[in-house]
Design an enzyme around this catalytic site. Structure first.
Site, PDB file in Angstrom:
ATOM      1  N   CYS A   1       0.823  -1.210   0.000  1.00 36.18           N
ATOM      2  CA  CYS A   1       0.000   0.000   0.000  1.00 36.18           C
ATOM      3  C   CYS A   1       0.862   1.266   0.000  1.00 36.18           C
ATOM      4  O   CYS A   1       0.617   2.203  -0.760  1.00 36.18           O
ATOM      5  CB  CYS A   1      -0.897   0.049   1.226  1.00 36.18           C
ATOM      6  SG  CYS A   1      -1.664  -1.510   1.678  1.00 36.18           S
TER       7      CYS A   1
ATOM      8  N   HIS B   1       0.850   4.890  -1.866  1.00 36.11           N
ATOM      9  CA  HIS B   1       0.014   5.826  -1.111  1.00 36.11           C
ATOM     10  C   HIS B   1       0.706   6.741  -0.120  1.00 36.11           C
ATOM     11  O   HIS B   1       0.063   7.416   0.658  1.00 36.11           O
ATOM     12  CB  HIS B   1      -1.085   5.056  -0.373  1.00 36.11           C
ATOM     13  CG  HIS B   1      -2.160   4.577  -1.285  1.00 36.11           C
ATOM     14  ND1 HIS B   1      -2.931   5.412  -2.034  1.00 36.11           N
ATOM     15  CD2 HIS B   1      -2.587   3.327  -1.586  1.00 36.11           C
ATOM     16  CE1 HIS B   1      -3.796   4.707  -2.739  1.00 36.11           C
ATOM     17  NE2 HIS B   1      -3.606   3.436  -2.499  1.00 36.11           N
TER      18      HIS B   1
ATOM     19  N   CYS C   1      -7.728  -2.680  -4.300  1.00 33.58           N
ATOM     20  CA  CYS C   1      -6.310  -2.319  -4.333  1.00 33.58           C
ATOM     21  C   CYS C   1      -5.425  -3.546  -4.186  1.00 33.58           C
ATOM     22  O   CYS C   1      -4.375  -3.638  -4.805  1.00 33.58           O
ATOM     23  CB  CYS C   1      -5.986  -1.255  -3.286  1.00 33.58           C
ATOM     24  SG  CYS C   1      -5.989   0.413  -3.994  1.00 33.58           S
TER      25      CYS C   1
HETATM   26  C1  HEC Z   1       0.025   0.103  -7.557  1.00 31.13           C
HETATM   27  C2  HEC Z   1      -0.323   1.222  -6.741  1.00 31.13           C
HETATM   28  C3  HEC Z   1      -1.275   0.963  -5.574  1.00 31.13           C
HETATM   29  C4  HEC Z   1      -1.083   0.107  -4.514  1.00 31.13           C
HETATM   30  C5  HEC Z   1       0.097  -0.806  -4.267  1.00 31.13           C
HETATM   31  C6  HEC Z   1      -2.233   0.271  -3.653  1.00 31.13           C
HETATM   32  N1  HEC Z   1      -3.080   1.193  -4.173  1.00 31.13           N
HETATM   33 FE1  HEC Z   1      -4.733   1.958  -3.269  1.00 31.13          FE
HETATM   34  N2  HEC Z   1      -5.077   3.131  -4.887  1.00 31.13           N
HETATM   35  C7  HEC Z   1      -4.285   3.213  -6.016  1.00 31.13           C
HETATM   36  C8  HEC Z   1      -4.896   4.112  -6.986  1.00 31.13           C
HETATM   37  C9  HEC Z   1      -4.323   4.470  -8.366  1.00 31.13           C
HETATM   38  C10 HEC Z   1      -6.088   4.573  -6.384  1.00 31.13           C
HETATM   39  C11 HEC Z   1      -7.130   5.522  -6.981  1.00 31.13           C
HETATM   40  C12 HEC Z   1      -8.014   4.715  -7.855  1.00 31.13           C
HETATM   41  C13 HEC Z   1      -9.072   5.535  -8.522  1.00 31.13           C
HETATM   42  O1  HEC Z   1      -9.069   6.748  -8.409  1.00 31.13           O
HETATM   43  O2  HEC Z   1      -9.929   4.921  -9.152  1.00 31.13           O
HETATM   44  C14 HEC Z   1      -6.161   3.954  -5.072  1.00 31.13           C
HETATM   45  C15 HEC Z   1      -7.152   4.203  -4.135  1.00 31.13           C
HETATM   46  C16 HEC Z   1      -7.150   3.755  -2.837  1.00 31.13           C
HETATM   47  C17 HEC Z   1      -8.041   4.200  -1.799  1.00 31.13           C
HETATM   48  C18 HEC Z   1      -9.105   5.265  -1.971  1.00 31.13           C
HETATM   49  C19 HEC Z   1      -8.460   6.608  -1.852  1.00 31.13           C
HETATM   50  C20 HEC Z   1      -9.402   7.775  -2.059  1.00 31.13           C
HETATM   51  O3  HEC Z   1      -8.956   8.923  -1.984  1.00 31.13           O
HETATM   52  O4  HEC Z   1     -10.590   7.571  -2.270  1.00 31.13           O
HETATM   53  C21 HEC Z   1      -7.738   3.506  -0.674  1.00 31.13           C
HETATM   54  C22 HEC Z   1      -8.394   3.636   0.671  1.00 31.13           C
HETATM   55  C23 HEC Z   1      -6.646   2.617  -1.000  1.00 31.13           C
HETATM   56  N3  HEC Z   1      -6.299   2.797  -2.320  1.00 31.13           N
HETATM   57  C24 HEC Z   1      -6.067   1.738  -0.107  1.00 31.13           C
HETATM   58  C25 HEC Z   1      -5.030   0.895  -0.441  1.00 31.13           C
HETATM   59  C26 HEC Z   1      -4.518  -0.126   0.445  1.00 31.13           C
HETATM   60  C27 HEC Z   1      -5.030  -0.402   1.846  1.00 31.13           C
HETATM   61  C28 HEC Z   1      -3.504  -0.744  -0.214  1.00 31.13           C
HETATM   62  C29 HEC Z   1      -2.681  -1.919   0.249  1.00 31.13           C
HETATM   63  C30 HEC Z   1      -3.413  -3.145   0.404  1.00 31.13           C
HETATM   64  C31 HEC Z   1      -3.378  -0.099  -1.515  1.00 31.13           C
HETATM   65  N4  HEC Z   1      -4.319   0.864  -1.611  1.00 31.13           N
HETATM   66  C32 HEC Z   1      -2.419  -0.427  -2.465  1.00 31.13           C
HETATM   67  C33 HEC Z   1      -3.080   2.582  -6.203  1.00 31.13           C
HETATM   68  C34 HEC Z   1      -2.541   1.638  -5.347  1.00 31.13           C
END
Ligand code: HEC
Length: 255
Positions: free
Chosen positions: A165, A169, A215
């Site tokens: 994550c 993030h 995610c």
């Molecule tokens: C490869 C990159 C990547 C990883 C690794 C990743 N994410 Fe994300 N995440 C994103 C992206 C890009 C978005 C926005 C998606 C969209 O706007 O549709 C997002 C959106 C989110 C959001 C919503 C944020 C918002 O402002 O609404 C959350 C909560 C989140 N991720 C949690 C996690 C968690 C917990 C993990 C680990 C398990 C994780 N992410 C791993 C790329 C990633």
């Protein structure tokens, strides 16, 4: 290219082109409102309200359930979740507490609980927290233990690509500048308050559980089950780090 690479690529492109995703969401919302006359979020909230007032096999409705502030009290309750509940001896989030209510109070069997209904109920209950501040506490040892797990999971890296994550993030610049260690988890715009939400890009209704599972999917990691400990731990970690944020609108309307 793999899906997740595309996702990140598109997000970066939008950023580079100066398309503010919030402005774009507002525009889409207006458009939908003009054509349909009602927002999908409102329809789901209505559906959730009907489910809330439906009698279960026990003859009771969800008004008999305690979401943390007392029986039937919904105002501001979702903004204080996840939290520890004495009656179950567990930390529960909004989704999980709804399942508890449907099974323990309304008398449904666990296999009778439909995910779509849980989400609709989450939309309705969350709608009663619009304007409230996120206030999640770590009073009970169970909450502290779960928070510690969530923190670990957030920074853990795994899989072939060795990512987690935090890879996507955390704003490293801020961390180096010595700002509070977790103030920048998931950006400054307090992302906890973006969910539950309706996603106009694919016409889906999602709670934070769906968001986190997606995610995990994006990074090619097996998705933890709904209501499982890793999801809950990450939720508690994120919610706590978003304390003080005001919920602009629940359910939200996002890309
Ligand atoms: C490869 C990159 C990547 C990883 C690794 C990743 N994410 Fe994300 N995440 C994103 C992206 C890009 C978005 C926005 C998606 C969209 O706007 O549709 C997002 C959106 C989110 C959001 C919503 C944020 C918002 O402002 O609404 C959350 C909560 C989140 N991720 C949690 C996690 C968690 C917990 C993990 C680990 C398990 C994780 N992410 C791993 C790329 C990633």
């Amino acid at each position: 290219m793999r899906v997740w690479v595309w996702g990140v690529f598109l997000a970066l492109m939008a950023f580079a082109q100066g398309t503010d995703p919030r402005e774009e969401a507002k525009r889409q919302k207006e458009l939908l409102l003009q054509t349909a006359g009602i927002l999908p979020t409102e329809l789901v909230v209505q559906q959730g309200e009907e489910l809330f007032n439906r009698k279960g096999p026990s003859g009771k409705t969800m008004a008999e359930c305690d979401f943390g502030l007392g029986k039937g009290v919904l105002e501001g309750a979702a903004a204080r979740l996840p939290r520890y509940f004495l009656d179950t001896g567990r930390v529960e989030d909004l989704d999980g507490r709804i399942v508890t209510c449907l099974t323990r109070v309304l008398g449904y069997k666990p296999q009778e609980v439909k995910r779509q209904e849980v989400v609709a109920l989450a939309f309705y209950i969350a709608s009663k927290s619009t304007g409230h501040k996120i206030q999640v506490r770590l009073l009970f040892p169970e909450e502290r233990a779960l928070y510690a797990l969530g923190e670990k999971l957030f920074y853990a890296r795994s899989g072939q690509r060795d990512i987690g994550c935090a890879t996507c993030h955390i704003t490293y610049v801020k961390r180096r500048a010595g700002v509070l260690p977790y103030a920048d988890v998931l950006g400054e715009d307090k992302s906890w308050t973006h969910w539950p939400a309706y996603r106009y890009s694919n016409d889906q209704i999602w709670t934070m559980q769906d968001r986190i599972r997606a995610c995990y999917g994006n990074i090619g990691h097996p998705q933890p089950n709904f209501y499982s400990t890793p999801i809950l731990a990450l939720e508690l970690f994120l919610a706590y780090n978003n304390n003080g944020a005001v919920v602009e609108e629940w359910p939200a309307f996002v890309r």
